[in-house]
Structure formats: C-alpha cells, structure tokens
Design a protein around this motif. Structure first.
Motif, PDB file in Angstrom:
ATOM      1  N   VAL A  17      -4.989   5.044   8.525  1.00  0.00           N
ATOM      2  CA  VAL A  17      -5.741   3.865   8.090  1.00  0.00           C
ATOM      3  C   VAL A  17      -5.337   2.650   8.918  1.00  0.00           C
ATOM      4  O   VAL A  17      -6.171   1.809   9.224  1.00  0.00           O
ATOM      5  N   LYS A  19     -13.238   4.157   5.123  1.00  0.00           N
ATOM      6  CA  LYS A  19     -12.189   4.357   6.124  1.00  0.00           C
ATOM      7  C   LYS A  19     -11.075   5.249   5.572  1.00  0.00           C
ATOM      8  O   LYS A  19     -10.525   6.082   6.286  1.00  0.00           O
ATOM      9  N   LEU A  20     -10.776   5.096   4.295  1.00  0.00           N
ATOM     10  CA  LEU A  20      -9.761   5.917   3.659  1.00  0.00           C
ATOM     11  C   LEU A  20     -10.204   7.384   3.605  1.00  0.00           C
ATOM     12  O   LEU A  20      -9.421   8.285   3.901  1.00  0.00           O
ATOM     13  N   VAL A  28      -1.909   9.550   6.017  1.00  0.00           N
ATOM     14  CA  VAL A  28      -3.138   8.802   5.725  1.00  0.00           C
ATOM     15  C   VAL A  28      -2.879   7.312   5.932  1.00  0.00           C
ATOM     16  O   VAL A  28      -3.710   6.607   6.519  1.00  0.00           O
ATOM     17  N   ALA A  29      -1.730   6.818   5.479  1.00  0.00           N
ATOM     18  CA  ALA A  29      -1.399   5.399   5.666  1.00  0.00           C
ATOM     19  C   ALA A  29      -1.327   5.048   7.158  1.00  0.00           C
ATOM     20  O   ALA A  29      -1.816   4.003   7.573  1.00  0.00           O
ATOM     21  N   LEU A  64      -4.350   7.170  -3.525  1.00  0.00           N
ATOM     22  CA  LEU A  64      -4.417   6.713  -2.130  1.00  0.00           C
ATOM     23  C   LEU A  64      -5.105   5.363  -2.005  1.00  0.00           C
ATOM     24  O   LEU A  64      -4.776   4.576  -1.135  1.00  0.00           O
ATOM     25  N   GLY A  65      -6.111   5.108  -2.854  1.00  0.00           N
ATOM     26  CA  GLY A  65      -6.836   3.849  -2.773  1.00  0.00           C
ATOM     27  C   GLY A  65      -8.173   3.931  -3.466  1.00  0.00           C
ATOM     28  O   GLY A  65      -8.410   4.814  -4.293  1.00  0.00           O
ATOM     29  N   ALA A  88      -9.929   8.808   7.067  1.00  0.00           N
ATOM     30  CA  ALA A  88      -8.519   9.045   7.402  1.00  0.00           C
ATOM     31  C   ALA A  88      -8.018  10.317   6.726  1.00  0.00           C
ATOM     32  O   ALA A  88      -7.309  11.121   7.344  1.00  0.00           O
ATOM     33  N   LEU A  89      -8.391  10.523   5.473  1.00  0.00           N
ATOM     34  CA  LEU A  89      -7.971  11.727   4.752  1.00  0.00           C
ATOM     35  C   LEU A  89      -8.558  12.976   5.409  1.00  0.00           C
ATOM     36  O   LEU A  89      -7.866  13.985   5.566  1.00  0.00           O
ATOM     37  N   LEU A 120       0.801  -1.209   0.000  1.00  0.00           N
ATOM     38  CA  LEU A 120       0.000   0.000   0.000  1.00  0.00           C
ATOM     39  C   LEU A 120       0.841   1.270   0.000  1.00  0.00           C
ATOM     40  O   LEU A 120       0.485   2.248  -0.625  1.00  0.00           O
ATOM     41  N   ASP A 140     -13.765   3.286  -0.422  1.00  0.00           N
ATOM     42  CA  ASP A 140     -13.237   2.958   0.903  1.00  0.00           C
ATOM     43  C   ASP A 140     -13.559   4.080   1.887  1.00  0.00           C
ATOM     44  O   ASP A 140     -12.879   5.116   1.928  1.00  0.00           O
ATOM     45  N   GLN A 195       0.208  11.537   2.204  1.00  0.00           N
ATOM     46  CA  GLN A 195       0.101  10.107   1.931  1.00  0.00           C
ATOM     47  C   GLN A 195       0.600   9.277   3.116  1.00  0.00           C
ATOM     48  O   GLN A 195      -0.047   8.307   3.520  1.00  0.00           O
TER      49      GLN A 195
END
Length: 119
Positions: free
Chosen positions: A117, A46-47, A113-114, A39-40, A50-51, A22, A44, A110
């Motif tokens: 998540v 959850k993503l 955010v990772a 990002l994904g 998170a952002l 990821l 999503d 990024q």
C-alpha cells in the motif's frame, strides 16, 4: 466517524487521546493459533489490489466462498490456500476488509500488504 474508527484504534483509558498507526490495527487471537486482522476499509480499492498482489506472491489459490446481502450490509468471504494453510478473507460493509488464519501467516500477509500500500 465510523471510517476513522476503522482506520485507527484509540489507546488506553484515562490517557490523552492517541491514535495508533495503520500497522497497529485490530487483531484478535484465539486459543487455536488463529488470528483475525482488520486490514482497512472495504471500499479501499488500493488495499484490495495490494492484497491481490501479496496473495499472488505467496502462490495462493483464491476462490469466492460466498456473497450475501443482509439489510444494508454486503458480506463477501473468500478462502485461500497458501502452502496447505487456509486463510479466509472477509469484506463486510461497516466492518472493513479482514483476514483470518494462522497467526504467523496473517502477520506476514498484513506486513506485506502494508508495504504494498505504501508503494
């Protein structure tokens, strides 16, 4: 299959198939010092959450710039100001959630955010 492609990027040619994690997602840079990072998945939740948390921690002011439906695709674009730097956030069906802005800021967002998540 498309979802898997969005989550992972395959390593070089003529090598056994390796999947990159990821944190090593697609990034495009241009000659003006800006980058775009995937990002994904745009689905999503959850993503997205998170952002939002990460942008709030930066003190970003976000406004929706536009929303379009083109055939089967929905495209949303938001613009955020962070310390006088602008980033754009794109959510596009079949393409995913991505951010575009100065390379340094995009990389920092990024990474955070990772981390978010993973919590």
């Amino acid at each position: 299959m498309l979802f898997r492609f969005l989550l992972f990027r395959f390593a070089g040619k003529n090598q056994p198939s390796k999947i990159r994690p990821l944190t090593e997602r697609y990034m495009a840079r241009d000659m003006f010092g800006t980058s775009t990072v995937l990002l994904g998945s745009e689905t999503d939740d959850k993503l997205f959450e998170a952002l939002k948390i990460v942008l709030a921690s930066f003190g970003a002011r976000v406004k929706e710039k536009n929303y379009n439906v083109v055939g089967s695709q929905e495209i949303s674009v938001w613009e955020a100001n962070i310390n006088s730097k602008k980033i754009k956030i794109y959510s596009e069906t079949y393409e995913g959630l991505s951010i575009k802005g100065s390379t340094e800021l995009v990389n920092e967002i990024q990474a955070k955010v990772a981390e978010q998540v993973a919590i």
